[in-house]
Each structure stands twice: as structure tokens, then as C-alpha cells.
Design a protein around this motif. Structure first.
Motif, PDB file in Angstrom:
ATOM      1  N   SER A  45       0.821  -1.223   0.000  1.00  0.00           N
ATOM      2  CA  SER A  45       0.000   0.000   0.000  1.00  0.00           C
ATOM      3  C   SER A  45       0.852   1.269   0.000  1.00  0.00           C
ATOM      4  O   SER A  45       0.371   2.354  -0.337  1.00  0.00           O
ATOM      5  N   GLU A 228      -0.371   1.993 -11.354  1.00  0.00           N
ATOM      6  CA  GLU A 228      -1.837   1.871 -11.191  1.00  0.00           C
ATOM      7  C   GLU A 228      -2.368   0.610 -11.872  1.00  0.00           C
ATOM      8  O   GLU A 228      -3.408   0.092 -11.494  1.00  0.00           O
ATOM      9  N   GLY A 234      -3.169  -4.126  -7.233  1.00  0.00           N
ATOM     10  CA  GLY A 234      -4.628  -4.223  -7.264  1.00  0.00           C
ATOM     11  C   GLY A 234      -5.335  -2.876  -7.206  1.00  0.00           C
ATOM     12  O   GLY A 234      -4.849  -1.918  -6.583  1.00  0.00           O
ATOM     13  N   ASN A 235      -6.482  -2.822  -7.862  1.00  0.00           N
ATOM     14  CA  ASN A 235      -7.266  -1.584  -7.924  1.00  0.00           C
ATOM     15  C   ASN A 235      -7.728  -1.113  -6.550  1.00  0.00           C
ATOM     16  O   ASN A 235      -7.785   0.087  -6.277  1.00  0.00           O
ATOM     17  N   LYS A 236      -8.080  -2.041  -5.674  1.00  0.00           N
ATOM     18  CA  LYS A 236      -8.608  -1.655  -4.358  1.00  0.00           C
ATOM     19  C   LYS A 236      -7.565  -0.919  -3.524  1.00  0.00           C
ATOM     20  O   LYS A 236      -7.900   0.014  -2.783  1.00  0.00           O
ATOM     21  N   THR A 237      -6.304  -1.325  -3.650  1.00  0.00           N
ATOM     22  CA  THR A 237      -5.236  -0.652  -2.911  1.00  0.00           C
ATOM     23  C   THR A 237      -5.102   0.795  -3.380  1.00  0.00           C
ATOM     24  O   THR A 237      -4.940   1.718  -2.569  1.00  0.00           O
ATOM     25  N   TRP A 238      -5.182   0.999  -4.689  1.00  0.00           N
ATOM     26  CA  TRP A 238      -5.137   2.350  -5.239  1.00  0.00           C
ATOM     27  C   TRP A 238      -6.367   3.155  -4.829  1.00  0.00           C
ATOM     28  O   TRP A 238      -6.268   4.337  -4.469  1.00  0.00           O
ATOM     29  N   GLU A 239      -7.529   2.518  -4.864  1.00  0.00           N
ATOM     30  CA  GLU A 239      -8.766   3.222  -4.480  1.00  0.00           C
ATOM     31  C   GLU A 239      -8.704   3.687  -3.025  1.00  0.00           C
ATOM     32  O   GLU A 239      -9.110   4.806  -2.703  1.00  0.00           O
ATOM     33  N   ARG A 240      -8.183   2.831  -2.139  1.00  0.00           N
ATOM     34  CA  ARG A 240      -8.057   3.218  -0.722  1.00  0.00           C
ATOM     35  C   ARG A 240      -7.108   4.394  -0.554  1.00  0.00           C
ATOM     36  O   ARG A 240      -7.371   5.310   0.236  1.00  0.00           O
ATOM     37  N   GLU A 243      -8.895   7.523  -1.760  1.00  0.00           N
ATOM     38  CA  GLU A 243      -9.920   7.922  -0.772  1.00  0.00           C
ATOM     39  C   GLU A 243      -9.267   8.601   0.426  1.00  0.00           C
ATOM     40  O   GLU A 243      -9.778   9.609   0.945  1.00  0.00           O
TER      41      GLU A 243
END
Length: 376
Positions: A45, A228, A234-240, A243
Motif C-alpha cells: 500500500s 496503477e 490491485g485496484n482496491k489498494t489504489w482506491e483506498r 480515498e
């Protein structure tokens, strides 16, 4: 994903300690500092978080391996022994760049070709590919850097350098890198409740960086990064991470930031850049000569990167500008003044010895950062 990685945040000479402080502020304590880089261990992360948040680093790299290499065979075999399949998927695109300093393997093009072939062999073996790799997927730029026979193999996680924030749509003749501008501000103890001014604002980089720092806006929020698209992050790590950057921004923080310049054309460029950065009218832009500076409030901070007078014919004009600045600020002893210049006579021209000086490089120009601490 809890996979641990070793990351390298590269830094311009003289900025390593500032980058290290930024890394620690993000919560990563396992940090070591070397010339031009900050090395630290973290979970995956950290890759999006550091790309988004580091204001003064040049780029983020993932360290794949380090070893001694004095022959091409040794370089090939030791490169092949590294776990490339953990980072690069079957269709990943992986160009190789390189550099060699004081090493027996001095041919950079040969080193690049050998590393490319070695990584390809490893990936074909581990991914079960019989013929050739397509390289149509995500982008993984590998670097082989040789220093005194020690090979360091990394993958670039940033893509375009981190100084490219995405807001500069116009610039002057000698634009200041955004990362250096942020460092100049970080080297002061300015806080967003204090007035801030740059009387040599040019295309607006220093005031824009100050506004982003003042409102805690992640400098990489409006740009893209090569990592990215990496599947193992992973996309979720980038999204977090995105955010988190949105949640931590303080868009309601009032600011008193002024950018001024003698050239009205540069003021228009600075306004456009500020709008592109999403800052709207947060910065007050003015066409003004240095001698006309007259701060209305006390305990402010003036940070500037004036012309250096290095071109023939500019010297007298620039020296007069330094004198004008010194006279203008004489009447404002509560203000702290920070000036970056290569002019070795700055203190004499300004009319006052600096409280502190720090050596920095503006590109390849050796400069001093003159710091005058205001009376509190």
C-alpha cells in the motif's frame, strides 16, 4: 495485500533528508538515507501512498535485487535468480534502462540487453510460455544501475517523474521544478495561518505548491502512475489510497498567499496553472515590482527563486532587484525571507547576512538557499 517490498524514493542532491522526513510522516520508520535516495521497507500500500503524497521525491522505485557483478555471465545468472514473476505478469511490458559508474561492466547497452534477456528467460520459465512474451500488458520499466561493480535492479513505480503534478500548462524560461519548490517551502516553518508571498512567482510554482501544502492536498492526486495497472498491487489498494487523500484534504483552510511578478504575461500563466491545479482564486496574483512590496500583515513568509543574473546583460538588473528586495523588507522585520540563488554576492546586495544558508541544486546549477528568520 500484505506483501512487503523495499522501496527507493529518489531525490535531488541536498533534498534526501526532506524526502526521508516525508516518508516517516507517512508512517514508514524503517528508513535509510544514501546519496540521491531514501530506502525503506513497507507493505504494498506504500506504493500508491508514496506516489500520491511525496512532494519532494523525484520518483518511487521497487527494489527487486542487489548483487555484485563483474562479468556478463554473472549479471545474467544473478538477474535470472530474482523473482521477476512476482512483479511482472505474463503479458507485462518491460523495457530496460541502465547506467554504469566505476564498474567493470561499463557498456550500458550490453548490460541492458543482458538484463532484458535474463528477465525474459525467467518469466517464460515461470509463466510457462514456450515461445516469446507478448508484452502488451501493464508497463514495468526496469533499471539496472551499476556502481562500483554492485548491480541494483529496480522497477519504476511512478512513470513520469513526480514533479509532473499535472497542473503546469504554461511556464517561463527557467521553470522551477515542483519538487524543489515544495522543498523550499518545507525548509521553512511556515504554517497555513501565516501570510505567504513569492515576489518572483513566474509561472506560479512556489505559491501553487504552498497552497497545496496549506490545504493538505496530495500533490499526485490529479495525475496517473505506471503502477496503477500492476495486478499485484490491485485496484482496491489504489482506491483506498485515493480515498485517503480525498479525506485528508482540508479544502476549507483559509489561506493568504500572494504571487507577484514584474511580467504581466507570467501572471496570466500562473493564474491558468492555479486553475488547472484546482485552486481557483486561492492565490492572489499581482503584477508588481520587487521594490513595491509592502506586506499588510505581520509574521509572514517570503519565499522566492529570483533570476540569478547568469546571462550577460542581466547581471546589473538582477543585482538591483536584490538591493530593492533588501530595502523593501527592512521595514518588515517580523517577516521571514527565504531566497534561492546562485549569486554568491546575494547577502552583500541584500544588505544583510543570512541567519542560515543551505546548499541546493536547481537542476545542474549550484545554489544557496539564504534564510532570514523574522523577529517573532
Amino acid at each position: 495485500m500484505n506483501q512487503q517490498v523495499t522501496l527507493i524514493a529518489t531525490a535531488a542532491m541536498g533534498l534526501e533528508s526532506i524526502v526521508a522526513r516525508e516518508v516517516k510522516d507517512l508512517g514508514y520508520d524503517d528508513v535509510s538515507v544514501e546519496n540521491g535516495k531514501v530506502i525503506f521497507n513497507a507493505d504494498v500500500s506504500a506504493i500508491p501512498r508514496c506516489n500520491l503524497w511525496l512532494r519532494t521525491a523525484d520518483r518511487i522505485k521497487v527494489l527487486v535485487g542487489e548483487f555484485e557483478a563483474t562479468s556478463f555471465d554473472e549479471l545474467f545468472e544473478k538477474t535470472k535468480a530474482l523473482p521477476w514473476e512476482s512483479y511482472i505478469e505474463e503479458d507485462g511490458e518491460f523495457p530496460v534502462i541502465g547506467k554504469s559508474v566505476k564498474s567493470k561492466l561499463y557498456s550500458v547497452s550490453d548490460c541492458q540487453a543482458i538484463v532484458k534477456k535474463s528477465v525474459a528467460e525467467r518469466l517464460k520459465q515461470k509463466h510457462g510460455v514456450a515461445s516469446w512474451l507478448k508484452e502488451t500488458g501493464a508497463f514495468y520499466r526496469i533499471e539496472v544501475a551499476l556502481l562500483k561493480d554492485k548491480a541494483t535492479l529496480t522497477i519504476d513505480a511512478s512513470g513520469t517523474g513526480l514533479h509532473k503534478r499535472g497542473y503546469r500548462i504554461g511556464q517561463g524560461e527557467a521553470p522551477l521544478k515542483e519538487t524543489l519548490a515544495a522543498a523550499l517551502i518545507k525548509l521553512t516553518n511556515w504554517t497555513p495561518d501565516r501570510p505567504f508571498a513569492d515576489p518572483f512567482c513566474g509561472s506560479g510554482t512556489i505559491p501553487i505548491e504552498a497552497a497545496m501544502i496549506g490545504q493538505n492536498i496530495a500533490p499526485g492526486f490529479n495525475r496517473e502512475f505506471s503502477s496503477e495497472n500492476w495486478q499485484w498491487i490491485g485496484n482496491k489498494t489504489w482506491e483506498r489510497a485515493l480515498e485517503e487523500a480525498e479525506d485528508l484534504a482540508n479544502y476549507d483552510q483559509p489561506l493568504d498567499i500572494t504571487g507577484s511578478d514584474i511580467d504581466h504575461r507570467m501572471i496570466n500563466v500562473a493564474k491558468d496553472n492555479a486553475m488547472e491545479a484546482g485552486l481557483g482564486d486561492l492565490v492572489d496574483w499581482k503584477q508588481m515590482q520587487v521594490r513595491d512590496i509592502y506586506p499588510r500583515k505581520e509574521h509572514g513568509y517570503l519565499v522566492g527563486n529570483p533570476p540569478y543574473g547568469e546571462r550577460l546583460g542581466d547581471k546589473a538588473e538582477v543585482e538591483q532587484m536584490y538591493k530593492d528586495l533588501g530595502r523593501a523588507m527592512e521595514d518588515h522585520p517580523s517577516w521571514s525571507v527565504y531566497i534561492l540563488t546562485s549569486n554568491e554576492n546575494f547577502e552583500k546586495l541584500y544588505g544583510k547576512k543570512a541567519s542560515k544558508k543551505r546548499k541546493l541544486f536547481n537542476g545542474f546549477i549550484k545554489t544557496d538557499y539564504y534564510q532570514y528568520f523574522g523577529r517573532q
